[in-house]
Write a protein that holds these residues in place. Structure first.
Motif, PDB file in Angstrom:
ATOM      1  N   LEU A 172     -36.558 -25.651   0.314  1.00 34.61           N
ATOM      2  CA  LEU A 172     -35.567 -25.796   1.374  1.00 34.61           C
ATOM      3  C   LEU A 172     -36.067 -25.067   2.611  1.00 34.61           C
ATOM      4  N   LEU A 173     -36.313 -25.807   3.671  1.00 33.91           N
ATOM      5  CA  LEU A 173     -36.788 -25.232   4.922  1.00 33.91           C
ATOM      6  C   LEU A 173     -35.661 -25.173   5.934  1.00 33.91           C
ATOM      7  N   GLU A 174     -35.685 -24.145   6.755  1.00 34.47           N
ATOM      8  CA  GLU A 174     -34.714 -23.997   7.836  1.00 34.47           C
ATOM      9  C   GLU A 174     -35.125 -24.882   9.009  1.00 34.47           C
ATOM     10  N   PRO A 175     -34.153 -25.358   9.783  1.00 36.08           N
ATOM     11  CA  PRO A 175     -34.501 -26.094  11.002  1.00 36.08           C
ATOM     12  C   PRO A 175     -35.425 -25.251  11.876  1.00 36.08           C
ATOM     13  N   SER A 209     -38.641 -24.935  11.140  1.00 36.80           N
ATOM     14  CA  SER A 209     -39.826 -24.591  10.352  1.00 36.80           C
ATOM     15  C   SER A 209     -40.542 -25.841   9.847  1.00 36.80           C
ATOM     16  N   GLU A 210     -40.367 -26.956  10.543  1.00 34.84           N
ATOM     17  CA  GLU A 210     -40.976 -28.220  10.157  1.00 34.84           C
ATOM     18  C   GLU A 210     -42.492 -28.138   9.973  1.00 34.84           C
ATOM     19  N   PRO A 211     -43.214 -27.345  10.771  1.00 32.83           N
ATOM     20  CA  PRO A 211     -44.663 -27.265  10.553  1.00 32.83           C
ATOM     21  C   PRO A 211     -45.047 -26.762   9.158  1.00 32.83           C
ATOM     22  N   SER A 212     -44.174 -26.024   8.495  1.00 34.17           N
ATOM     23  CA  SER A 212     -44.463 -25.527   7.154  1.00 34.17           C
ATOM     24  C   SER A 212     -44.339 -26.605   6.090  1.00 34.17           C
ATOM     25  N   ALA A 213     -43.692 -27.714   6.411  1.00 32.56           N
ATOM     26  CA  ALA A 213     -43.461 -28.769   5.422  1.00 32.56           C
ATOM     27  C   ALA A 213     -44.773 -29.342   4.896  1.00 32.56           C
ATOM     28  N   GLY A 214     -45.701 -29.629   5.768  1.00 32.09           N
ATOM     29  CA  GLY A 214     -46.988 -30.173   5.342  1.00 32.09           C
ATOM     30  C   GLY A 214     -47.751 -29.207   4.450  1.00 32.09           C
ATOM     31  N   ASP A 215     -47.729 -27.930   4.813  1.00 29.73           N
ATOM     32  CA  ASP A 215     -48.394 -26.911   4.000  1.00 29.73           C
ATOM     33  C   ASP A 215     -47.766 -26.824   2.611  1.00 29.73           C
ATOM     34  N   ALA A 216     -46.436 -26.921   2.551  1.00 28.95           N
ATOM     35  CA  ALA A 216     -45.736 -26.848   1.274  1.00 28.95           C
ATOM     36  C   ALA A 216     -46.097 -28.034   0.386  1.00 28.95           C
ATOM     37  N   VAL A 269     -39.802 -31.499   0.155  1.00 25.36           N
ATOM     38  CA  VAL A 269     -39.340 -30.507   1.121  1.00 25.36           C
ATOM     39  C   VAL A 269     -38.073 -31.067   1.757  1.00 25.36           C
ATOM     40  N   VAL A 270     -37.038 -30.242   1.837  1.00 20.75           N
ATOM     41  CA  VAL A 270     -35.759 -30.666   2.403  1.00 20.75           C
ATOM     42  C   VAL A 270     -35.401 -29.718   3.534  1.00 20.75           C
ATOM     43  N   MET A 271     -35.008 -30.281   4.657  1.00 21.47           N
ATOM     44  CA  MET A 271     -34.545 -29.459   5.761  1.00 21.47           C
ATOM     45  C   MET A 271     -33.100 -29.066   5.479  1.00 21.47           C
ATOM     46  N   GLY A 279     -24.664 -27.003   5.540  1.00 20.21           N
ATOM     47  CA  GLY A 279     -24.657 -27.395   4.137  1.00 20.21           C
ATOM     48  C   GLY A 279     -24.654 -28.884   3.887  1.00 20.21           C
ATOM     49  N   ARG A 280     -24.929 -29.682   4.911  1.00 17.28           N
ATOM     50  CA  ARG A 280     -24.934 -31.138   4.727  1.00 17.28           C
ATOM     51  C   ARG A 280     -26.049 -31.594   3.796  1.00 17.28           C
ATOM     52  N   PHE A 281     -27.093 -30.800   3.647  1.00 17.75           N
ATOM     53  CA  PHE A 281     -28.217 -31.164   2.794  1.00 17.75           C
ATOM     54  C   PHE A 281     -27.842 -31.179   1.311  1.00 17.75           C
ATOM     55  N   VAL A 282     -26.738 -30.532   0.945  1.00 14.81           N
ATOM     56  CA  VAL A 282     -26.330 -30.437  -0.460  1.00 14.81           C
ATOM     57  C   VAL A 282     -26.106 -31.822  -1.063  1.00 14.81           C
ATOM     58  N   HIS A 283     -25.537 -32.730  -0.295  1.00 13.48           N
ATOM     59  CA  HIS A 283     -25.305 -34.083  -0.789  1.00 13.48           C
ATOM     60  C   HIS A 283     -26.625 -34.796  -1.067  1.00 13.48           C
ATOM     61  N   LEU A 284     -27.609 -34.556  -0.252  1.00 19.12           N
ATOM     62  CA  LEU A 284     -28.943 -35.112  -0.478  1.00 19.12           C
ATOM     63  C   LEU A 284     -29.537 -34.569  -1.776  1.00 19.12           C
ATOM     64  N   LEU A 285     -29.378 -33.287  -2.014  1.00 17.66           N
ATOM     65  CA  LEU A 285     -29.932 -32.675  -3.224  1.00 17.66           C
ATOM     66  C   LEU A 285     -29.324 -33.238  -4.503  1.00 17.66           C
TER      67      LEU A 285
END
Length: 126
Positions: free
Chosen positions: A81-84, A86-93, A101-103, A108-114
């Motif tokens: 779970l990345l914070e808004p 920190s998108e550059p870290s997504a590729g490294d992850a 990787v989920v923003m 908490g809107r990402f919870v439904h995606l999870l």
């Protein structure tokens, strides 16, 4: 508390995955811990279907967590779970072995995606 992951039945013949959450959010999981070291101890003792973790942790970050899991070796699908911002870290992850990787927005809107993503990841990595 957000009801994302429990071991309870949601539908006939369906159980949710055994999920370890590493971080400080108010997410419901099968088990929780707050540090990489604790996650490694738990994963060594219990077989989890999926590990859900904040990218920033008190004793390191998601890349360090992925490297530590590989060093053990512990085979488990990891969703970071990345914070808004920190998108550059997504590729490294993803290069380090994250299954997804989920923003994670603060609302908490990402919870439904999870809720849909975790079972799909578990099935893909089973």
């Amino acid at each position: 508390m957000n009801g994302v992951f429990t071991r309870q039945r949601r539908a006939v013949n369906t159980t949710e995955p055994n999920v370890l959450y590493v971080g400080r959010r108010d997410l419901r999981a099968t088990q929780k811990c707050g540090r990489i070291a604790d996650a490694l101890d738990l994963c060594s003792a219990v077989s989890f279907d999926c590990l859900l973790a904040d990218f920033e942790l008190p004793d390191g970050n998601g890349i360090a967590l992925l490297q530590a899991l590989c060093d053990k070796p512990i085979a488990v699908a990891v969703i970071l779970l990345l914070e808004p911002g920190s998108e550059p870290s997504a590729g490294d992850a993803l290069q380090a072995g994250a299954a997804q990787v989920v923003m994670a927005d603060n609302a908490g809107r990402f919870v439904h995606l999870l809720a849909a993503l975790v079972p799909a990841i578990v099935q893909r990595y089973a």
